[in-house]
Design an enzyme around this catalytic site. Structure first.
Site, PDB file in Angstrom:
ATOM      1  N   HIS A 135      57.986  37.295  41.741  1.00  0.00           N
ATOM      2  CA  HIS A 135      59.125  37.495  42.756  1.00  0.00           C
ATOM      3  C   HIS A 135      60.224  36.390  42.665  1.00  0.00           C
ATOM      4  O   HIS A 135      61.124  36.704  43.323  1.00  0.00           O
ATOM      5  CB  HIS A 135      58.528  37.591  44.086  1.00  0.00           C
ATOM      6  CG  HIS A 135      57.499  38.714  44.250  1.00  0.00           C
ATOM      7  ND1 HIS A 135      57.921  39.997  43.907  1.00  0.00           N
ATOM      8  CD2 HIS A 135      56.362  38.757  44.835  1.00  0.00           C
ATOM      9  CE1 HIS A 135      56.798  40.727  44.249  1.00  0.00           C
ATOM     10  NE2 HIS A 135      55.871  40.051  44.875  1.00  0.00           N
ATOM     11  N   ASP A 161      45.850  42.412  43.316  1.00  0.00           N
ATOM     12  CA  ASP A 161      46.298  42.958  44.744  1.00  0.00           C
ATOM     13  C   ASP A 161      46.415  44.488  44.580  1.00  0.00           C
ATOM     14  O   ASP A 161      46.282  45.390  45.820  1.00  0.00           O
ATOM     15  CB  ASP A 161      47.328  42.502  45.493  1.00  0.00           C
ATOM     16  CG  ASP A 161      48.633  42.147  44.556  1.00  0.00           C
ATOM     17  OD1 ASP A 161      48.707  42.672  43.659  1.00  0.00           O
ATOM     18  OD2 ASP A 161      49.486  41.735  45.259  1.00  0.00           O
ATOM     19  N   ASP A 166      50.448  44.021  38.794  1.00  0.00           N
ATOM     20  CA  ASP A 166      50.563  43.574  40.156  1.00  0.00           C
ATOM     21  C   ASP A 166      50.770  44.846  41.079  1.00  0.00           C
ATOM     22  O   ASP A 166      51.492  45.679  40.587  1.00  0.00           O
ATOM     23  CB  ASP A 166      51.284  42.443  40.470  1.00  0.00           C
ATOM     24  CG  ASP A 166      51.126  41.803  41.949  1.00  0.00           C
ATOM     25  OD1 ASP A 166      50.584  40.674  41.925  1.00  0.00           O
ATOM     26  OD2 ASP A 166      51.654  42.159  42.750  1.00  0.00           O
ATOM     27  N   HIS A 223      52.819  44.947  43.441  1.00  0.00           N
ATOM     28  CA  HIS A 223      54.040  44.580  43.855  1.00  0.00           C
ATOM     29  C   HIS A 223      54.993  44.756  42.469  1.00  0.00           C
ATOM     30  O   HIS A 223      54.406  43.892  41.528  1.00  0.00           O
ATOM     31  CB  HIS A 223      54.592  43.391  44.728  1.00  0.00           C
ATOM     32  CG  HIS A 223      53.664  43.321  46.053  1.00  0.00           C
ATOM     33  ND1 HIS A 223      52.520  42.646  46.064  1.00  0.00           N
ATOM     34  CD2 HIS A 223      53.753  44.033  47.245  1.00  0.00           C
ATOM     35  CE1 HIS A 223      51.827  42.683  47.258  1.00  0.00           C
ATOM     36  NE2 HIS A 223      52.625  43.416  48.075  1.00  0.00           N
TER      37      HIS A 223
HETATM   38 ZN   LIG Z   1      51.585  41.379  44.718  1.00  0.00          ZN
END
Ligand SMILES: [Zn+2]
Length: 342
Positions: free
Chosen positions: A158, A282, A193, A195
């Site tokens: 991120h 995740d 991931d 996200h």
């Molecule tokens: Zn994540």
């Protein structure tokens, strides 16, 4: 396969975190490292300490303004009367082309996307060693290892060139890809991931030499909200070199593997010389973030499928939060990846 990790990566211990506005314990805990180390060892990996690689490979993907901020902001913050124990932003610019503030509060708002990346006395050092684990893994692959695993924590995907966010400070996957570029003409980054890898996408968005592909929960109602949509394809010379594959919430193994096949088609057409896997765990059905429903056997199938690309591969740890199966999911991925690798 070798794993790389340094003890210093444990010292960053963030406290603050807001979930839908409510203060919660920060889920990016040092204990993740213990679980992931156990998972890597169960898969038969040997764990080595990375060397200090200096700022060079990090400055290759982050602005000097941002790195100077990360290194010194905690000390500066402590001089503010009544300031919090951790650096947490409370104001953000609406555009990036305005004036750059001199104040610590203003710069925190400029360089931090959200409240999920509080900076403490240990953050800079932990983030450096996390990035150096990625550098060491990339150098191992350039020296001839078919693959290497970087146990990066804090995670990185991120983090943009000049912005921290979502538990991330230095973009370890981007650092690894840029190191690989010393030998490889083209590098692909595959982000699995939960996200969207918004920072990684941002760093390479205008570049045709690094293909970025991300599978993730649909951001229309999920972090990071503003990025990760299918219409984001790159810009300028990088147009067509970014592929986002958003998945409906709670999608399981079958949908994930189907999207992975689409990702492989694009990666094969790009004909990369090396691959970086941004390995978040995740997407697991039991992860506290609960966005997708990949199973532990699902991570075996994902590892096996990625190994089938037959590329020199640097595996960089991204997300994956405390739950009983965190280590098992890493073991499942690494065992099947290593077993199937050519
Ligand atoms: Zn994540």
């Amino acid at each position: 396969m070798k794993a790389f990790y340094a003890e210093e990566q444990k010292r960053h211990d963030p406290r603050a975190f807001l979930s839908s506005g409510a203060p919660q314990p920060n889920p990016e805990k040092p204990e993740r490292i213990e679980r992931l180390l156990a998972g890597a060892r169960s898969a038969g990996l040997t764990v080595e300490r990375p060397r200090n690689h200096g700022l060079g490979p990090i400055a290759a993907v982050h602005t000097p303004e941002y790195l100077d901020f990360l290194e010194h902001i905690f000390t500066r913050w402590q001089r503010i009367e009544g300031a919090s124990a951790e650096v947490i932003p409370n104001i953000h610019p609406t555009a990036r082309n305005g004036s750059y503030p001199a104040s610590a509060v203003g710069q925190a708002g400029y360089h931090m996307a959200d409240t999920a990346c509080p900076i403490s006395a240990e953050t800079w050092n932990s983030a450096l060693w996390s990035a150096w684990s990625a550098v060491e893994a990339a150098e191992a692959v350039m020296a001839g290892a078919p693959s290497a695993y970087a146990l990066c924590r804090p995670p990185g995907h991120h983090a943009f060139a000049d912005v921290a966010g979502g538990f991330c400070f230095i973009n370890n996957s981007a650092v690894a890809a840029q190191v690989l570029r010393r030998q490889a003409a083209r590098v692909a980054i595959l982000d699995v991931d939960l996200h969207h890898g918004n920072g990684t996408q941002g760093i390479f968005y205008a570049r045709p030499d690094v293909l970025t592909v991300s599978l993730h929960a649909d951001p229309v109602r999920f972090y990071p909200f503003f990025w990760g949509h299918a219409n984001e394809r790159g810009e300028g010379p990088g147009l067509g070199y970014n592929l986002n594959l958003p998945l409906p919430r709670k999608s399981g193994d079958a949908a994930f593997l189907e999207a992975l096949a689409t990702a492989f088609q694009r990666i094969r057409a790009f004909a990369p010389d090396a691959l970086v896997v941004a390995l978040g765990l995740d997407a697991f059905e039991g992860d506290p973030f609960g966005g997708l429903s990949v199973t532990t056997p699902g991570f075996s199938r994902i590892g096996e499928a990625i190994a089938g690309l037959g590329l020199p591969t640097v595996i960089v740890q991204e997300g994956g939060y405390l739950c009983d199966a965190l280590g098992d999911n890493l073991t499942a991925f690494l065992t099947s990846f290593g077993g199937k690798q050519r």
